[in-house]
Scaffold this motif. Structure first.
Motif, PDB file in Angstrom:
ATOM      1  N   SER B 224       0.823  -1.201   0.000  1.00 23.55           N
ATOM      2  CA  SER B 224       0.000   0.000   0.000  1.00 23.55           C
ATOM      3  C   SER B 224       0.862   1.258   0.000  1.00 23.55           C
ATOM      4  CB  SER B 224      -0.902  -0.052   1.226  1.00 23.55           C
ATOM      5  OG  SER B 224      -1.661   1.092   1.328  1.00 23.55           O
ATOM      6  N   MET B 225       1.942   1.224   0.775  1.00 22.48           N
ATOM      7  CA  MET B 225       2.848   2.369   0.778  1.00 22.48           C
ATOM      8  C   MET B 225       3.443   2.576  -0.603  1.00 22.48           C
ATOM      9  SD  MET B 225       3.355   3.986   3.702  1.00 22.48           S
ATOM     10  CE  MET B 225       4.997   4.653   3.676  1.00 22.48           C
ATOM     11  N   LEU B 226       3.841   1.477  -1.229  1.00 16.93           N
ATOM     12  CA  LEU B 226       4.448   1.598  -2.557  1.00 16.93           C
ATOM     13  C   LEU B 226       3.468   2.237  -3.534  1.00 16.93           C
ATOM     14  CD1 LEU B 226       6.465  -1.683  -3.073  1.00 16.93           C
ATOM     15  CD2 LEU B 226       7.305   0.638  -2.826  1.00 16.93           C
ATOM     16  N   ASP B 227       2.194   1.838  -3.422  1.00 18.50           N
ATOM     17  CA  ASP B 227       1.199   2.421  -4.310  1.00 18.50           C
ATOM     18  C   ASP B 227       1.135   3.928  -4.140  1.00 18.50           C
ATOM     19  OD1 ASP B 227       0.533   0.086  -5.379  1.00 18.50           O
ATOM     20  OD2 ASP B 227      -1.322  -0.215  -4.249  1.00 18.50           O
ATOM     21  N   ASN B 228       1.255   4.358  -2.898  1.00 19.95           N
ATOM     22  CA  ASN B 228       1.034   5.770  -2.630  1.00 19.95           C
ATOM     23  C   ASN B 228       2.277   6.636  -2.775  1.00 19.95           C
ATOM     24  OD1 ASN B 228      -1.787   6.529  -1.755  1.00 19.95           O
ATOM     25  ND2 ASN B 228      -1.465   4.597  -0.715  1.00 19.95           N
ATOM     26  N   LEU B 229       3.444   6.000  -2.645  1.00 22.77           N
ATOM     27  CA  LEU B 229       4.670   6.798  -2.681  1.00 22.77           C
ATOM     28  C   LEU B 229       4.867   7.504  -4.022  1.00 22.77           C
ATOM     29  CD1 LEU B 229       7.273   4.718  -0.705  1.00 22.77           C
ATOM     30  CD2 LEU B 229       6.773   7.128  -0.407  1.00 22.77           C
ATOM     31  N   ASN B 230       4.270   6.946  -5.076  1.00 19.48           N
ATOM     32  CA  ASN B 230       4.476   7.561  -6.383  1.00 19.48           C
ATOM     33  C   ASN B 230       3.354   8.484  -6.785  1.00 19.48           C
ATOM     34  OD1 ASN B 230       6.906   6.243  -6.832  1.00 19.48           O
ATOM     35  ND2 ASN B 230       5.833   4.383  -7.429  1.00 19.48           N
ATOM     36  N   MET B 231       2.464   8.769  -5.855  1.00 22.45           N
ATOM     37  CA  MET B 231       1.330   9.596  -6.225  1.00 22.45           C
ATOM     38  C   MET B 231       1.754  11.065  -6.362  1.00 22.45           C
ATOM     39  SD  MET B 231      -1.140   7.539  -6.482  1.00 22.45           S
ATOM     40  CE  MET B 231      -2.813   7.853  -6.047  1.00 22.45           C
ATOM     41  N   ASP B 232       0.948  11.763  -7.126  1.00 15.36           N
ATOM     42  CA  ASP B 232       1.269  13.168  -7.383  1.00 15.36           C
ATOM     43  C   ASP B 232       1.294  14.010  -6.108  1.00 15.36           C
ATOM     44  OD1 ASP B 232       1.523  12.655  -9.979  1.00 15.36           O
ATOM     45  OD2 ASP B 232      -0.329  13.627 -10.641  1.00 15.36           O
ATOM     46  N   TYR B 233       0.380  13.707  -5.194  1.00 14.58           N
ATOM     47  CA  TYR B 233       0.296  14.577  -4.026  1.00 14.58           C
ATOM     48  C   TYR B 233       1.547  14.475  -3.148  1.00 14.58           C
ATOM     49  CZ  TYR B 233      -1.079  10.414  -1.465  1.00 14.58           C
ATOM     50  OH  TYR B 233      -1.108   9.187  -0.920  1.00 14.58           O
ATOM     51  N   VAL B 234       2.278  13.383  -3.285  1.00 14.84           N
ATOM     52  CA  VAL B 234       3.522  13.264  -2.533  1.00 14.84           C
ATOM     53  C   VAL B 234       4.519  14.289  -3.056  1.00 14.84           C
ATOM     54  CG1 VAL B 234       5.369  11.707  -1.871  1.00 14.84           C
ATOM     55  CG2 VAL B 234       3.065  10.829  -2.194  1.00 14.84           C
ATOM     56  N   ARG B 235       4.528  14.390  -4.374  1.00 13.72           N
ATOM     57  CA  ARG B 235       5.397  15.386  -4.986  1.00 13.72           C
ATOM     58  C   ARG B 235       4.984  16.777  -4.525  1.00 13.72           C
ATOM     59  NH1 ARG B 235       4.925  15.379 -11.250  1.00 13.72           N
ATOM     60  NH2 ARG B 235       2.989  16.371 -10.605  1.00 13.72           N
ATOM     61  N   THR B 236       3.677  17.008  -4.475  1.00 18.72           N
ATOM     62  CA  THR B 236       3.201  18.311  -4.009  1.00 18.72           C
ATOM     63  C   THR B 236       3.713  18.589  -2.598  1.00 18.72           C
ATOM     64  OG1 THR B 236       1.200  17.869  -5.232  1.00 18.72           O
ATOM     65  CG2 THR B 236       1.159  19.727  -3.712  1.00 18.72           C
ATOM     66  N   ALA B 237       3.596  17.571  -1.746  1.00 18.79           N
ATOM     67  CA  ALA B 237       4.028  17.767  -0.364  1.00 18.79           C
ATOM     68  C   ALA B 237       5.504  18.088  -0.312  1.00 18.79           C
ATOM     69  CB  ALA B 237       3.719  16.516   0.451  1.00 18.79           C
ATOM     70  N   ARG B 238       6.279  17.418  -1.144  1.00 19.87           N
ATOM     71  CA  ARG B 238       7.712  17.702  -1.158  1.00 19.87           C
ATOM     72  C   ARG B 238       7.949  19.125  -1.658  1.00 19.87           C
ATOM     73  NH1 ARG B 238       8.937  12.208  -3.169  1.00 19.87           N
ATOM     74  NH2 ARG B 238       9.345  11.027  -1.267  1.00 19.87           N
ATOM     75  N   ALA B 239       7.187  19.512  -2.679  1.00 17.81           N
ATOM     76  CA  ALA B 239       7.378  20.838  -3.250  1.00 17.81           C
ATOM     77  C   ALA B 239       7.053  21.927  -2.242  1.00 17.81           C
ATOM     78  CB  ALA B 239       6.495  21.002  -4.487  1.00 17.81           C
ATOM     79  N   LYS B 240       6.247  21.552  -1.235  1.00 16.76           N
ATOM     80  CA  LYS B 240       5.944  22.521  -0.199  1.00 16.76           C
ATOM     81  C   LYS B 240       7.115  22.692   0.746  1.00 16.76           C
ATOM     82  CE  LYS B 240       1.633  20.821   0.751  1.00 16.76           C
ATOM     83  NZ  LYS B 240       0.394  20.719   1.542  1.00 16.76           N
ATOM     84  N   GLY B 241       8.120  21.871   0.598  1.00 16.93           N
ATOM     85  CA  GLY B 241       9.275  21.985   1.467  1.00 16.93           C
ATOM     86  C   GLY B 241       9.106  21.237   2.767  1.00 16.93           C
ATOM     87  N   LEU B 242       8.158  20.286   2.803  1.00 16.35           N
ATOM     88  CA  LEU B 242       7.977  19.525   4.035  1.00 16.35           C
ATOM     89  C   LEU B 242       9.149  18.580   4.236  1.00 16.35           C
ATOM     90  CD1 LEU B 242       4.216  18.654   3.755  1.00 16.35           C
ATOM     91  CD2 LEU B 242       5.307  20.559   4.916  1.00 16.35           C
ATOM     92  N   ARG B 243       9.378  18.287   5.506  1.00 14.59           N
ATOM     93  CA  ARG B 243      10.439  17.341   5.812  1.00 14.59           C
ATOM     94  C   ARG B 243      10.046  15.961   5.289  1.00 14.59           C
ATOM     95  NH1 ARG B 243      10.855  18.390  11.368  1.00 14.59           N
ATOM     96  NH2 ARG B 243      11.353  20.518  10.807  1.00 14.59           N
ATOM     97  N   GLU B 244      11.023  15.182   4.911  1.00 14.83           N
ATOM     98  CA  GLU B 244      10.763  13.859   4.360  1.00 14.83           C
ATOM     99  C   GLU B 244       9.917  13.023   5.322  1.00 14.83           C
ATOM    100  OE1 GLU B 244      11.606  13.740   1.368  1.00 14.83           O
ATOM    101  OE2 GLU B 244      10.973  11.696   0.997  1.00 14.83           O
ATOM    102  N   ARG B 245      10.237  13.157   6.594  1.00 12.27           N
ATOM    103  CA  ARG B 245       9.464  12.458   7.624  1.00 12.27           C
ATOM    104  C   ARG B 245       7.993  12.815   7.551  1.00 12.27           C
ATOM    105  NH1 ARG B 245      11.027  10.379  12.736  1.00 12.27           N
ATOM    106  NH2 ARG B 245       9.026  11.038  13.523  1.00 12.27           N
ATOM    107  N   THR B 246       7.744  14.121   7.447  1.00 21.10           N
ATOM    108  CA  THR B 246       6.361  14.575   7.393  1.00 21.10           C
ATOM    109  C   THR B 246       5.693  14.057   6.129  1.00 21.10           C
ATOM    110  OG1 THR B 246       7.341  16.589   8.235  1.00 21.10           O
ATOM    111  CG2 THR B 246       4.979  16.617   7.827  1.00 21.10           C
ATOM    112  N   VAL B 247       6.421  14.121   5.040  1.00 29.49           N
ATOM    113  CA  VAL B 247       5.840  13.662   3.785  1.00 29.49           C
ATOM    114  C   VAL B 247       5.403  12.208   3.928  1.00 29.49           C
ATOM    115  CG1 VAL B 247       6.324  13.139   1.376  1.00 29.49           C
ATOM    116  CG2 VAL B 247       7.179  15.257   2.376  1.00 29.49           C
TER     117      VAL B 247
END
Ligand SMILES: Nc1ncnc2c1ncn2[C@@H]1O[C@H](COP(=O)(O)OP(=O)(O)OP(=O)(O)O)[C@@H](O)[C@H]1O
Ligand SMILES: Nc1ncnc2c1ncn2[C@@H]1O[C@H](COP(=O)(O)OP(=O)(O)OP(=O)(O)O)[C@@H](O)[C@H]1O
Ligand SMILES: [Mg+2]
Ligand SMILES: [Mg+2]
Lengths: 345, 335, 316, 358, 547
Positions: B224-247
């Motif tokens: 399930s994690m693998l399915d979600n790790l590649n989702m677009d919103y993860v990229r969005t969260a990273r682009a927000k500058g969130l810490r990897e942990r938070t993402v």
């Protein structure tokens, strides 16, 4: 050049490679460009030409592995952010450089409220308390034209329509007043009427907030409407760059020309038959040693197969092109001129 | 949502009734005889009397309706009476176990604490172990941690519990003497000392079960994690500058938990049904041991009641899983 | 020049990033599956182990021609030796032969129970997913089967069908059929749920609509368009199914309800050896090892197959 | 209708009052309590060898119309005549016979091809279903079709994922052509393609129309492409056709306020004009088809909305030869305070008015 | 110096857990054992199988006048001052009530047969009970004797007669008794807690203050808990492989207790034809004699081919003894005349079969008149039995007998469901193996089972215990004599004669006399293994050895 301001963002010679099972993919090959304060740079090019990868390489958003930034320099705020640590990069993202992605349907996290997602960068970068952040988030939603903003903070993304979600994305990207906003095809998934709404909104926000914007799109019409300057990409390279009017008035690269001719218009003359760029996009298997467009180019020449053309200044100031063919000259740019006229953004 | 829940609940009633009929008939058809456990010295005439006394003289369908009435009316009333002290079930007939001749409801109630303690803890710890393993394995896909986690998960899944159980007893009870090999259901936790004893006696069975459960759940979590790790919103969260942990721990985890939580919910009935083999090996007399014992002894009322309760739990938790899904995932609307 | 090079561009465009494969002649897509599968190290290792196990139980008995039931009472409880490489059991029967023979049954139980479960699961899943009308009733039936207790069911089946099966198949095969059927019909529900979910999604795919626009009748839509595309979850269920059937069989043995004690299966051997774990650990280690290896290898194969069958992954 | 061809021939496709409602069930027992009125009373004709363009925003019911016309759904109401045969209420098994004459090309060339079939299998599928031909005969036809759409014969054994988007769309077209249809519904055949490829497909469709005498219903939300390919254009909004007109007339002088807004929203690939055009920016979003507004469907967003619009649903009427529009502004019987025909009717929110808030 | 309660706490493990404390409602040995430390009979058997007065003042005999001359009445006198654990006195009325309780037609009392043939039970006075039998009864020591026939308190059970018996859960789980312990907590099939009975008649006993009587798990775990981890003090019924026990015992924490009673593992040979071709109501009846096994030479050959010593060693080790007798205990009644079967004799077996006209076929299996010498061999599912089956199959194969093995779930095999084809009573197989025993020390009823007419039949829904359908008028006559004979010496002779007649007819093949096997920890004292009564018959005297 056109204007004396120092660029906020200056990219030189950026190279990005993906390592895949099938070998390396050279997705970005020596891309150079710059962005001046308050300017809107449009980036066009067909699918797979490396637009998104270029932008994401800038601030380390590409998954690595498989992506690897092989070289180049990205000057932002006086230093090379390619060399910045992960933590520094994180502080840049969202704070100094905002991002808007193509698909508003999937780019928002479906299980968190819109408010939470807008407040996240505020709390992270600005250290705001939840209450303050909520007030600011409501302001932002209001700013991007979502009515009843305070109430809608509690809604989930699926309760918004596509256009509104894209507004939410914009609000999120604007949250910390970034100096640079990178919009990766923000309207491609939207209907024309909604696209028009968003375009108006962006124009308006630019006027109000004055940030520099990179706007990636397929749609030359969009570019024509809002961009100051245009960069055309093909096969992982920048093939032409010019102020928007210059580009549309006097395209120098055969690809740009073809591109302009393939799109029909709702206004003006109706062409009896559409122009076609025959063939397929190039493979990006190796670092190019020849012009990637040569197979589809009606001006192709022996030299194109031997040598990858460098960018050279042509025509109007700020207009440069990477092509051996010169419509003004004797058909081919003189060999000596190219090396001299090489531009770096 | 509420509407959906109620509708499903209403629809569950016929299902449960059909299940009860099937279970009843199935068990009635089953060979075996409650008197088979008796010493061979007891003559057959006496056995016949015993069988009659157990109510085996009535036709199947009569027994079914009697049982159904007792199961659905009398037993709940008795439970209510027991809990509240109201006199709501005066002298109504209850389902009696053939083995002990006492109401099955009471025996089941007696077995629930240890089942929940041991099997429940095994499940809980399984989940607690599985989640981080699943998360890290997915985040660092194909790393040595992932490979190791995968391997251990698969071993946990592929080695029969009765094998691991015996090995653990041998090592930790017999050779090292750290933990008791038998679970004492009479232990009351009153002070630190008895608490420690309770912990010690739970260690072995709980770890066997936890390993097994963790093996399965960590696989789900990872996928399930693998399915979600590649989702677009993860990229969005990273682009927000969130810490990897938070993402990962906020954005990805929350989404990945949706299917996993439903899988976990679907597994809960098995906690109540007990872990037959583990309970047998460590002498944890929980519901699983009760069931297998009843099967050996052909204690049909007990088997019927247990399987029926189990069936109801399955139907119920299927529903709960659907509801949880709807709650966790704001996109789902059941109406 | 442009003209000359165009076909090449065209031909290679299909797989943009694998220029070396550009001129490979067209071939069956299963080769691609195999290529992908081969590059999955775990799956490859799993396959090797599984093939070894199949050979061990399949042709092992022809090479090691010792009767697994032959009692040599003088040499009981022996350790490994040349005549008994894995030692002997409490009646002096050769453990190697018993492992081979028992493995045959265990693997056969695993495979057939899996096939049965898969068959029912796929059928129910496809019907429930494709035809709305039967969905409700089939899914409630699935709930119902989830609630069915395996052990009493097994006993009932033994009573009802043993004689008939024994008449038709012989004593041993009769028990085999019973156990396989019991495991099979109590293990298809998961598959059915997964398949149903996938079919529900596939049914809305455009190519199903496209087939309908051509006038393809439902049954051919199912067989041609739906089934091949649920193959990959089915394959994964299949590998899990083998594993859990083997484990279930051994658990049944543990409860004394599986194959009779004179019928060696790995589960049975492991269970019988359990008491001897201190004196003759080999008695449990071998069957334990083989069960685990089989389950493990099959699981890894499943992992690899899932990756290999997924066109998204394969495309990369 | 006033198509020049109409005087001489019967329409090939005649759709009258087509309705397609998807049931919405709620309540304790899952009773049907409402409907998504995806298509709600659509009428149009298509002449032989003509292309009717159909435009509109996402979710307005274009695809549903296309599919309903081909009876991929069991329609809620209305009549569909194709080539003189009424197929509106025909059973699916009876329809099978008629399928060869009407085919469909789908939006997503990736999604509409079964990833596990070879190109030959994909193109051959309609032949398997409807002809009893020998393998050789079928293969010959398959090659013929591949030639027709410009696919190299060597590709016959490849799988869809081995093709580019444009090539995949060609496969879809070849499939649709396999049974010699006279009518093809093209449901956004180019939407998923890259700009540089779109033109290839559109040209191919035009070529084939000329060569084979095909009739198209061309669904798209790309107004410029529709302008290029269609002879007449229907504009849909929320399950209804609001305007039908010959191409030139529509683009030069849109009558319905929605058409006007739509056309003005299309960005123009010319910076000179682009930055001057006064856009009509519509506010808000399309209402849900499950719960359309009372009166005119467009009244919630219409820049020229009148009180009557919120009460009475406008009828479709022929306001000029061949031009049909459903709007009270063009209904002589409704007193209007606003002059018709202007590109930006009063009250429309223009570029200047569209602020950061609304 | 030992006091009541001075030994503290005792842990007992019964891996087959106790399901009720009322032995009348269960009939299982484990329930009988557990309840025997609470409920007591008038008299019981000691370790040697001798009667000892328990609640009775003395054993009534012909000599002391307690038994009437016509053998029809027996008069018991209760000890003086006996108290129930609740402090009320024990009276003869309780004894009379016990009889009433167990003979109630709707009660389903498991020990109803103990009261068979009784005309009346009357309380003469508070302490005297007179039992009158319908017929002359040479052995009147069955009702109220032994752990299977204890006295229950009338006060507690008077509302629990007949169909109401199961509803008295509290009484069934915590009966008031006279024994050394009272139940403080009972959890069916799990655990029982006992504490010393404050009103126990011996003031210094019992020595243990409390007992935890745990149940559940498996035999291996129970043995391990006594032998290896020391968690338990006493474990019952350790049916484990000899090597396993040996290994565990080497730890030195516990010791094995074995004693031999009448329990004997045997193979029954069917005298009737059970061919599936016969109609169901004729299958396995005397109407159709067995085509093979009616020949005594075949039966003897089958017996000779078996190595009983080896079977014992493999299956039971020290807990079994090879035997050739039907009646293996008490020692005085075990026949000394049949030891020749203990040695396997393949040659003789082959000879016998040759004589009987069975010729070896090409595959080594004998045939006669086109019929293969093939037998179906049933038993219950149990690891040791399957080992035996395998061994015997191999031996029989050596003498040219083909054996098909089948094992049946014990719950079915030993069940009495008349519709099941697989019960040992129905015996739809050629040979079958199981163990059985008799109650008390008197084998008369056990021998009676093999009389003509006692065979299970379809007309009577298959009751009867003449499992192999043996029929020998001489045997019947001899048994009738035994049933009339009051003289103990003569009775012994008759029992041996009957036994010899039966086994020398090879009507069934005795294999192993099985002992009761329990284990106790080394610091548990006072335990005296008893195979004739409950193992806990002297529970009051158990104590903790301290040094
Ligand atoms: N994770 C990846 N692994 C391998 N190749 C990749 C990966 N991501 C992108 N690429 C390749 O890099 C190239 C550039 O992709 P990019 O996404 O930048 O294109 P784009 O111009 O943004 O196209 P679009 O308009 O479709 O978004 C493409 O050829 C793409 O296939
Ligand atoms: N099978 C269905 N069940 C219920 N509602 C449906 C179904 N198919 C379509 N709809 C609804 O009908 C409406 C019209 O859908 P349709 O697909 O025809 O729109 P469209 O104009 O083709 O949009 P797009 O441009 O996005 O393809 C939408 O609101 C959609 O949600
Ligand atoms: Mg992109
Ligand atoms: Mg559509």
């Amino acid at each position: 050049m056109l204007n004396g301001d120092a660029p906020v963002l200056d990219v030189r010679d950026l190279k990005t490679v993906f390592r895949t099972r099938g070998g390396e993919v050279h997705a970005v090959n020596s891309v150079s460009f710059h962005l001046r304060p308050g300017e809107l740079l449009g980036v066009v090019g067909e699918s797979g030409s490396g637009k998104s990868v270029t932008m994401m390489s800038l601030i380390g958003l590409l998954p690595s592995p498989p992506a690897e930034v092989r070289g180049g320099q990205v000057m932002f705020g006086g230093r090379d952010i390619l060399k910045a640590s992960a933590g520094e990069l994180r502080r840049l993202r969202g704070r100094e450089i905002g991002f808007i992605f193509q698909d508003p349907m999937t780019s928002l996290n479906p299980v968190f409220t819109v408010g939470f997602q807008i407040m996240e960068p505020l709390r992270k970068h600005m250290g705001m308390r939840p209450e303050a952040a909520r007030v600011r988030a409501a302001e932002l939603l209001d700013l991007v034209g979502i009515p009843d903003a305070r109430k809608r903070l509690k809604d989930f993304p699926h309760q918004f329509s596509g256009g509104m979600r894209q507004r939410v994305m914009i609000a999120m990207a604007l949250a910390c007043d970034p100096k640079v906003l990178i919009a990766d095809e923000p309207t491609t998934a939207l209907d024309v009427t909604i696209q028009a709404q968003i375009l108006e909104l962006v124009k308006d926000l630019r006027k109000k907030l004055g940030m520099a914007i990179v706007w990636i799109t397929h749609d030359l019409g969009v570019i024509a409407g809002i961009a100051d300057r245009v960069m055309v990409m093909y096969g992982g390279q920048v093939v032409e760059q010019a102020p928007v009017r210059a580009l549309f008035a006097d395209p120098r690269h055969p690809y740009t020309r073809a591109l302009l001719q393939t799109v029909p218009s709702v206004r003006g003359e109706r062409a009896p038959k559409l122009k076609v760029i025959e063939g397929q996009p190039p493979l990006l298997g190796a670092h190019p040693t020849a012009c990637p467009f040569r197979f589809r180019c009606d001006k192709a020449h022996d030299r194109c197969g031997r040598e990858n053309p460098q960018r050279r200044v042509v025509g109007a100031p700020g207009h440069d092109v990477a092509c051996h063919w010169d419509p003004d000259g004797a058909g081919l740019a003189a060999a000596g001129l190219t090396s001299e006229g090489v531009v770096n953004g | 949502m509420l509407n959906f829940t109620i509708r499903r609940l209403v629809m569950a009633v016929p299902t449960v009734i059909i299940i009860s009929l099937l279970i009843f008939l199935l068990l009635d058809l089953a060979p075996g005889d409650p008197t088979a456990q008796l010493p061979l010295t007891i003559p057959l005439e006496v056995r016949d009397e015993i069988r009659l006394a157990l109510g085996l003289g009535d036709p199947v369908i009569v027994r079914y309706f009697k049982w159904l009435q007792m199961m659905l009316v009398n037993e709940p009333l008795h439970a209510l009476e027991q809990v509240t002290g109201w006199n709501v079930a005066p002298d109504t007939q209850r389902i009696l176990s053939w083995q002990s001749r006492s109401p099955v409801g009471d025996i089941i109630a007696q077995r629930i604490p240890q089942t929940l303690w041991v099997v429940g803890m095994g499940y809980l710890f399984g989940i607690l172990i599985a989640l981080p393993i699943g998360i890290i394995s997915a985040y660092k896909q194909y790393s040595w941690f992932d490979q190791l986690g995968t391997f251990i998960a698969m071993v946990g899944f592929s080695v029969p519990v009765f094998f691991t159980g015996v090995v653990l007893i041998l090592v930790f009870s017999v050779w090292l003497g750290w933990f008791p090999s038998m679970y004492d259901t009479t232990l009351r936790v009153t002070d630190w000392d008895s608490f420690m004893r309770q912990v010690r006696q739970m260690v072995l069975p709980v770890s066997v079960l936890a390993l097994f459960n963790a093996a399965q759940i960590s696989r789900f979590m990872r996928a399930s994690m693998l399915d979600n790790l590649n989702m677009d919103y993860v990229r969005t969260a990273r682009a927000k500058g969130l810490r990897e942990r938070t993402v990962v721990m906020v954005h990805v985890l929350r989404n990945s938990m949706i299917p996993v939580v439903t899988v976990i919910a679907l597994g809960v009935p098995s906690v109540f049904s007990g872990a037959i083999i583990t309970e047998t090996i460590f002498r944890v007399n929980g519901l699983g041991a009760l069931l297998i014992n009843a099967i050996y002894a052909n204690d049909i009322p007990m088997i019927q009641t247990l399987t029926f309760i189990f069936a109801v739990l399955i139907v119920l938790f299927n529903l709960i899983a659907d509801v949880i899904y709807g709650i966790l995932d704001p996109r789902i609307r059941y109406d | 020049m442009t003209d000359v090079s165009r076909p090449e561009a065209e031909a290679t465009a299909a797989k943009p990033f694998t220029p070396d494969q550009a001129f490979r002649p067209p071939r069956n897509q299963w080769w691609d599956v195999w290529d992908q599968f081969r590059s999955h190290r775990g799956a490859l290792l799993g396959t090797l182990v599984f093939v070894f196990i199949i050979l061990f139980v399949g042709i092992g008995p022809w090479i090691w021609q010792v009767d697994p039931g032959f009692i040599d009472i003088r040499s009981r409880n022996q350790g490994p030796s040349w005549s008994n490489p894995l030692g002997t059991d409490q009646l002096g029967r050769d453990m190697l032969a018993r492992m081979m023979y028992g493995g045959r049954i265990s693997v056969a139980v695993g495979l057939t129970a899996m096939f049965l479960g898969l068959l029912i699961g796929t059928l129910v899943g496809v019907l429930a997913g494709y035809f709305r009308r039967v969905d409700g009733i089939l899914m409630r039936t699935t709930d119902l089967f989830l609630a069915l207790p395996l052990l009493p069911l097994l006993l009932v089946m033994v009573l009802l069908f043993r004689d008939m099966l024994a008449r038709n198949f012989g004593e041993a095969a009769g028990v085999f059929v019973l156990i396989v059927v019991a495991i099979g019909i109590t293990s298809w529900m998961q598959t059915a749920r997964i398949v149903r979910g996938d079919v529900l999604a596939l049914k809305e795919r455009e190519y199903v609509l496209a087939a309908r626009s051509i006038g393809t009748p439902s049954r051919r839509i199912v067989s041609r368009h739906i089934l091949p595309n649920v193959l990959s979850p089915i394959m994964v269920s299949a590998t899990l199914g083998i594993a859990s059937a083997i484990i279930t069989e051994s658990a049944l043995s543990f409860l004394g309800l599986g194959f009779p004690p004179d019928f060696p299966t790995w589960g049975r051997l492991l269970f019988d050896g359990r008491d001897w774990i201190e004196q003759y650990p080999a008695r449990v280690v071998w069957p334990g090892l083989f069960i685990s290896l089989t389950v493990l290898s099959v699981n890894f194969i499943g992992d690899g197959l899932r990756d290999a069958l997924d066109p998204r992954i394969r495309g990369r | 209708m006033a198509d020049p061809a109409r005087a001489t021939t019967e329409p090939l496709v005649q759709v009258r009052d087509l309705k397609m409602h998807f049931p919405v069930s709620r309540g304790l027992l899952g009773r049907k309590t409402g409907a998504i009125k995806a298509v709600d009373g659509v009428s149009f004709d298509i002449m032989p060898r003509e292309t009717l363009g159909m435009v509109g925003e996402s979710g307005c019911g274009k695809s549903t119309t296309g599919r309903a016309v081909l009876r991929l759904y069991d329609i809620t109401g209305g009549s569909i005549r194709i080539n003189g045969t009424e197929i509106g209420q025909m059973s699916q098994s009876a329809l099978r016979k008629h399928r060869p004459t009407m085919q469909m090309v789908f939006q997503d060339p990736q999604a509409c091809l079964n990833p596990r079939m070879t190109l030959a299998g994909l193109i051959g599928e309609p032949l398997d279903e409807h002809t009893g031909w020998s393998r050789a005969r079928k293969l010959e036809r398959i090659y013929e079709l591949m030639d027709a759409v410009g696919l190299n014969r060597n590709f016959a054994n490849r799988y869809p994922h081995e093709f580019s988007g444009g090539q995949r769309q060609r496969i879809g077209i070849a499939r649709a052509l396999a049974l010699n249809p006279s009518f093809i519904v093209c449901d956004e055949p180019i939407a998923a393609l890259d700009v540089s490829i779109q033109a290839q497909v559109v040209n191919l469709l035009e070529e084939l129309q000329e060569k084979l005498g095909l009739t198209y219903l061309f669904i798209s939300h790309d107004l410029s492409m529709v302008r290029h390919i269609a002879t007449r254009v229907a504009v849909m909004y929320l399950g209804k056709v609001v305007e039908i007109a010959p191409r030139e007339a529509l683009y030069a002088d849109p009558l319905h306020p929605y058409t006007q807004a739509l056309l003005s929203s299309v960005p123009d690939p010319d910076p000179e004009t682009a930055q001057q055009v006064r856009r009509i920016i519509l506010k808000g979003d399309v209402p849900s088809p499950a719960n359309p507004p009372q009166g005119c469907n467009f009244c919630t967003r219409c820049p020229a909305v009148m009180p009557v619009c919120r009460e009475i649903e406008p009828e479709t009427r022929e306001v000029a030869p061949g031009r049909f529009v459903a709007c009270h502004l063009h209904d002589a019987s409704v007193p209007t305070s606003i002059p018709t025909g202007g590109p930006t009717p009063g009250g429309a929110s223009t570029t200047n008015q569209q602020g950061g808030s609304s | 110096e030992r006091e009541r309660g001075s030994s503290g706490h005792l842990n007992i493990i019964y891996w087959q857990a106790v399901s009720t404390m009322n032995p009348f409602l269960s009939g299982g040995t484990k329930e009988m054992n557990a309840s025997s430390i609470v409920l007591e009979p008038l008299a019981r058997f000691d370790a040697a199988g001798e009667l000892v007065a328990w609640l009775a003042e003395e054993i009534p005999t012909l000599d002391n006048g307690g038994v009437s001359e016509d053998l029809k009445t027996i008069t018991w006198r209760l000890k003086e001052g006996l108290l129930w654990s609740d402090g009320t006195p024990v009276t003869a009325a309780d004894v009379v009530f016990t009889h009433e309780y167990c003979t109630h037609p709707e009660g389903g009392c498991s020990y109803r047969d103990r009261f068979a043939g009784i005309e009346s039970v009357v309380a003469e006075d508070d302490h005297t009970v007179v039992i009158t039998f319908e017929d002359a009864t040479p052995n009147p020591y069955i009702p109220f004797v032994g752990a299977g026939s204890p006295i229950i308190q009338q006060a507690q059970f008077q509302n629990c007669l007949g169909a109401r018996a199961p509803e008295c859960t509290d009484a069934n789980f915590a009966p008031v008794g006279t024994g050394p312990y009272v139940v403080t907590d009972f959890r069916p099939n799990d655990v029982i807690q006992f504490e010393a009975n404050p009103n126990y008649r011996v003031p210094t006993q019992p020595y243990f203050a409390t007992i935890t009587w745990a149940g559940g798990g498996d035999a291996t775990g129970a043995a391990r808990a006594v032998f290896q981890t020391g968690e338990m003090d006493y474990a019952w019924n350790l049916q484990l492989a000899p090597e396993v026990i040996e290994q565990m015992q080497s730890g030195g924490q516990g010791e094995l207790l074995v004693d031999f009673g009448p329990l004997m593992e045997r193979i029954e040979l069917n005298f009737t034809d059970v061919s599936a071709d016969l109609p169901d109501d004729e299958r396995g009846t005397r109407m159709h004699p067995h085509p093979i096994l009616t020949d005594i030479r075949v039966r003897e050959a089958l017996s000779r081919a078996i190595d009983r010593e080896l079977l014992t060693e493999i299956g039971y080790g020290p807990t079994g003894r090879a035997t050739c007798n039907f009646i293996v205990a008490p020692p005085a009644m075990a026949s000394p005349n049949n030891d020749n079967c203990l040695v396997q004799d393949m040659d003789r077996a082959n000879e016998l079969l040759d004589e009987a006209g069975w010729e070896r076929g090409p595959d080594g299996i004998r045939t006669r008149d086109g019929m293969r010498l093939e037998l179906l061999f049933n038993t219950s599912t149990n690891a040791v039995r399957q080992d035996f089956q395998a061994l015997i199959q191999q031996w029989w194969r050596e003498i040219g007998v083909d054996t098909r093995l089948r094992n049946i779930d014990a719950g079915v095999f030993f069940g009495s469901d008349p519709s099941s084809p697989d019960t040992y009573v129905k015996f739809w197989a050629d040979v079958q193996m199981y163990a059985s025993l008799f109650e008390g020390t008197d084998p008369t009823p056990h021998l009676e089972q093999r009389r003509c007419g006692r065979e299970p039949r379809p007309e009577t829904q298959w009751p009867g215990q003449n499992i192999n359908r043996y029929c020998n008028p001489e045997y019947d006559a001899l048994w009738a004599e035994l049933n009339r004979e009051p003289d103990p010496e003569r009775r012994q002779e008759l029992v041996i004669a009957l036994n010899d007649m039966f086994v020398q007819d090879f009507a069934h093949l005795p294999l192993v006399a099985r002992g009761r096997v329990s284990a106790k920890s080394t610091d548990l004292g006072g335990v005296v293994m008893n195979v004739w009564d409950s193992e806990h018959w002297n529970q009051a005297e158990w104590y903790r050895i301290t040094e």
